[in-house]
Design a protein around this motif. Structure first.
Motif, PDB file in Angstrom:
ATOM      1  N   PRO A  79      49.622  30.328  42.584  1.00  0.00           N
ATOM      2  CA  PRO A  79      49.562  31.717  42.126  1.00  0.00           C
ATOM      3  C   PRO A  79      49.736  32.687  43.302  1.00  0.00           C
ATOM      4  O   PRO A  79      49.168  32.471  44.380  1.00  0.00           O
ATOM      5  N   GLY A  80      50.573  33.703  43.090  1.00  0.00           N
ATOM      6  CA  GLY A  80      50.839  34.680  44.141  1.00  0.00           C
ATOM      7  C   GLY A  80      52.150  34.440  44.853  1.00  0.00           C
ATOM      8  O   GLY A  80      52.673  35.327  45.527  1.00  0.00           O
ATOM      9  N   ASP A  97      69.537  41.675  41.662  1.00  0.00           N
ATOM     10  CA  ASP A  97      68.709  40.779  42.458  1.00  0.00           C
ATOM     11  C   ASP A  97      67.271  41.262  42.333  1.00  0.00           C
ATOM     12  O   ASP A  97      67.023  42.444  42.078  1.00  0.00           O
ATOM     13  N   LEU A  98      66.334  40.361  42.462  1.00  0.00           N
ATOM     14  CA  LEU A  98      64.944  40.703  42.162  1.00  0.00           C
ATOM     15  C   LEU A  98      63.979  39.764  42.886  1.00  0.00           C
ATOM     16  O   LEU A  98      64.403  38.760  43.476  1.00  0.00           O
ATOM     17  N   ILE A  99      62.709  40.128  42.858  1.00  0.00           N
ATOM     18  CA  ILE A  99      61.664  39.216  43.332  1.00  0.00           C
ATOM     19  C   ILE A  99      60.789  38.858  42.141  1.00  0.00           C
ATOM     20  O   ILE A  99      60.381  39.742  41.375  1.00  0.00           O
ATOM     21  N   ALA A 100      60.567  37.558  41.961  1.00  0.00           N
ATOM     22  CA  ALA A 100      59.683  37.068  40.893  1.00  0.00           C
ATOM     23  C   ALA A 100      58.376  36.590  41.526  1.00  0.00           C
ATOM     24  O   ALA A 100      58.388  35.852  42.509  1.00  0.00           O
ATOM     25  N   TYR A 101      57.262  37.038  40.971  1.00  0.00           N
ATOM     26  CA  TYR A 101      55.938  36.599  41.430  1.00  0.00           C
ATOM     27  C   TYR A 101      55.292  35.756  40.330  1.00  0.00           C
ATOM     28  O   TYR A 101      55.273  36.156  39.163  1.00  0.00           O
ATOM     29  N   PHE A 102      54.730  34.634  40.742  1.00  0.00           N
ATOM     30  CA  PHE A 102      53.959  33.783  39.817  1.00  0.00           C
ATOM     31  C   PHE A 102      52.504  34.192  39.911  1.00  0.00           C
ATOM     32  O   PHE A 102      51.885  34.043  40.969  1.00  0.00           O
ATOM     33  N   LEU A 103      51.953  34.736  38.816  1.00  0.00           N
ATOM     34  CA  LEU A 103      50.555  35.174  38.843  1.00  0.00           C
ATOM     35  C   LEU A 103      49.655  34.154  38.147  1.00  0.00           C
ATOM     36  O   LEU A 103      48.640  33.744  38.683  1.00  0.00           O
ATOM     37  N   ASP A 104      50.026  33.752  36.922  1.00  0.00           N
ATOM     38  CA  ASP A 104      49.416  32.572  36.307  1.00  0.00           C
ATOM     39  C   ASP A 104      50.413  32.003  35.311  1.00  0.00           C
ATOM     40  O   ASP A 104      51.472  32.609  35.110  1.00  0.00           O
ATOM     41  N   GLU A 105      50.106  30.891  34.667  1.00  0.00           N
ATOM     42  CA  GLU A 105      51.103  30.225  33.823  1.00  0.00           C
ATOM     43  C   GLU A 105      51.576  31.103  32.661  1.00  0.00           C
ATOM     44  O   GLU A 105      52.626  30.870  32.094  1.00  0.00           O
ATOM     45  N   THR A 174      54.206  35.895  49.690  1.00  0.00           N
ATOM     46  CA  THR A 174      53.053  35.596  48.851  1.00  0.00           C
ATOM     47  C   THR A 174      52.343  36.915  48.545  1.00  0.00           C
ATOM     48  O   THR A 174      52.382  37.828  49.372  1.00  0.00           O
ATOM     49  N   ALA A 175      51.744  36.996  47.379  1.00  0.00           N
ATOM     50  CA  ALA A 175      51.047  38.221  46.986  1.00  0.00           C
ATOM     51  C   ALA A 175      49.679  37.893  46.412  1.00  0.00           C
ATOM     52  O   ALA A 175      49.424  36.761  46.000  1.00  0.00           O
ATOM     53  N   GLN A 176      48.816  38.906  46.405  1.00  0.00           N
ATOM     54  CA  GLN A 176      47.480  38.712  45.853  1.00  0.00           C
ATOM     55  C   GLN A 176      46.928  40.049  45.388  1.00  0.00           C
ATOM     56  O   GLN A 176      47.241  41.091  45.978  1.00  0.00           O
TER      57      GLN A 176
END
Lengths: 361, 128
Positions: A79-80, A97-105, A174-176
């Motif tokens: 996550p993040g 073009d883009l940025i994808a962040y995975f936060l939760d499923e 990475t993000a949070q």
């Protein structure tokens, strides 16, 4: 024109405002070149609240994005974690073009360009229907990019001590979430730093606090020269729906090792059989003069064109990205106002972490 | 508000001219123009000995934003190009009416100066 939550702060900081895709944003606050150097050597901040944040919700979010994007969200396991990707047409050309962040499923976040907002959302809605995902623009957020060698320390100094430790440990790409702040260690300058999303109502206070720690406001002008030196593409200029990622220096963002089905894959595979005829590469002008977009480039394998060009303050030279025939000799010529001037092809980036890359100067 | 010295004459395209005591004319761009263009990064100046007609393109200033042609405000022969601008084009931003001058020419018909705007008319132009 649309204004961001930081509009008043920009006026107070002496910004010269321009229309950027329907948004009234600072081009500079006095000197674009000073702002460029500020980011290379200390810390600068950009109002990027015009960027479009899209939240994807639903149990099949990962499956949807695996189909929608040319890069593979299977790489996002913690996550993040963030991923840079193109979103392609069936013909394999670039919608954005883009940025994808995975936060939760059941929750991914996409940050896409402002100028492509409408067509991006329409395309996602169309493709997302069969996956039953919810696609919602999160328009209540402001975004501030804080960039430069001192950027992370400056941001950390504004947080609670416990958060400051965690933010200092945030890995690249990475993000949070820290309370209501969403802090990502990403950027568009070739320097270390953060992109901070936060509720619109808190943006001005956060901006003023950054200002008080010595972070200088920077405009779109410096953002453009910084990203060009960093060898990063600008959508609409260096790529669009007429070219594929393979023709745009973005082959590294296309994940085709396994048999994942994604939009545009077939077209890219057929282009790969013969190899794309053109590619995007860096140019350095040998003598005096300035490179701009849409200048004609002459190589031993035929003609091409610059897609972005300008004066690189870190290098004190003119540089460009150009779409040129594959396999051409590095020495070439650029037509500038009727004159042919010698230039040299180089691998990008031109600049990383404050200094020229090897082979550029 | 940008600075517009009252002792100069101006072209609508933002060049200024000053007639010196020796009869030569010094040419530059206005404070307003440098502000609009942004940081200068390259200046291409005419060579000494070349002659231009009034209104002929004779130089190029390039800022971070764009390249702009500079037009001869008066007909004449170029006698000097500002040697400092090759290394320091930013002088056009920091001192547009002083160290940031572009070139000097010998006017072939000094009465052409009457066809240029005075400070007041140039100021009005910017208010439009």
């Amino acid at each position: 024109m649309r204004r961001t939550p930081l509009y008043k702060a920009h006026l107070a900081n002496g910004a010269r405002l321009v229309n950027f895709g329907g948004w009234e944003l600072p081009i500079h606050y006095g000197s674009q070149i000073d702002e460029h150097h500020q980011v290379r050597h200390a810390a600068g901040m950009f109002d990027v609240s015009h960027m479009t944040v899209v939240d994807i919700h639903g149990p099949r979010s990962r499956e949807f994005l695996a189909y929608l994007l040319a890069n593979d969200v299977a790489k996002l396991q913690r996550p993040g974690k963030a991923l840079y990707s193109c979103m392609l047409t069936e013909q394999g050309t670039v919608i954005d073009d883009l940025i994808a962040y995975f936060l939760d499923e059941e929750w991914f976040r996409l940050v896409v360009n402002a100028t492509t907002r409408d067509k991006d959302l329409a395309w996602m809605e169309r493709q997302g229907a069969e996956f039953g995902v919810s696609i919602r623009e999160n328009s209540g957020l402001a975004m501030i990019a804080v960039q430069g060698p001192q950027a992370r320390d400056r941001v950390a100094s504004l947080l609670l001590a416990s958060d400051a430790t965690a933010v200092a440990e945030l890995k690249p790409f990475t993000a949070q979430h820290f309370g209501e702040l969403f802090i990502a260690r990403t950027g568009y300058t070739g320097e270390d730093g953060f992109e901070v999303s936060l509720p619109a109502g808190q943006a001005e206070d956060f901006w003023q606090n950054l200002l008080a720690t010595g972070v200088k406001p920077c405009g779109l002008g410096a953002r453009d020269t910084l990203r060009l030196e960093a060898g990063m593409n600008l959508y609409g200029q260096d790529m669009d729906e007429d070219v594929t990622p393979l023709e745009s220096g973005l082959g590294w963002t296309v994940a085709m090792k396994d048999d994942r089905d994604f939009i545009g894959r077939e077209a890219l595979e057929s282009q790969q059989v013969n190899g794309p005829g053109r590619h995007l590469i860096g140019l350095v002008l040998e003598g005096r003069g300035i490179l701009r977009s849409h200048q004609r480039v002459l190589t031993d394998r035929g003609e091409g064109e610059t897609t972005s060009g300008g004066f690189a303050p870190t290098l004190q030279k003119a540089i460009a990205l150009a779409r040129l025939p594959v396999g051409a000799e590095a020495a070439c010529q650029v037509e500038i106002r009727g004159k042919l001037l010698p230039a040299r092809m180089v691998k990008v980036p031109f600049v990383r972490n404050g200094a020229a890359c090897e082979g550029i100067l | 508000m940008s600075e517009i010295p009252s002792d100069l004459r101006y072209r609508e395209s933002h060049e200024w001219v000053r007639i010196e005591d020796d009869g030569t004319a010094v040419v530059g761009i206005s404070d307003h123009a440098q502000g609009e263009l942004g940081d200068m990064v390259f200046v291409e100046l005419p060579e000494s000995g070349t002659s231009y007609e009034q209104d002929e393109a004779c130089a190029v200033v390039e800022s971070v934003k764009a390249a702009s042609d500079i037009y001869a405000p008066l007909s004449g022969e170029i006698v000097e190009a500002n040697p400092m601008l090759e290394e320091s084009p930013e002088l056009v931003n920091s001192d547009p009416y002083g160290e940031g001058w572009l070139f000097r020419l010998i006017p072939s018909d000094v009465s052409q100066i009457e066809s240029l705007l005075d400070a007041e008319a140039y100021a009005e132009l910017q208010e439009d």
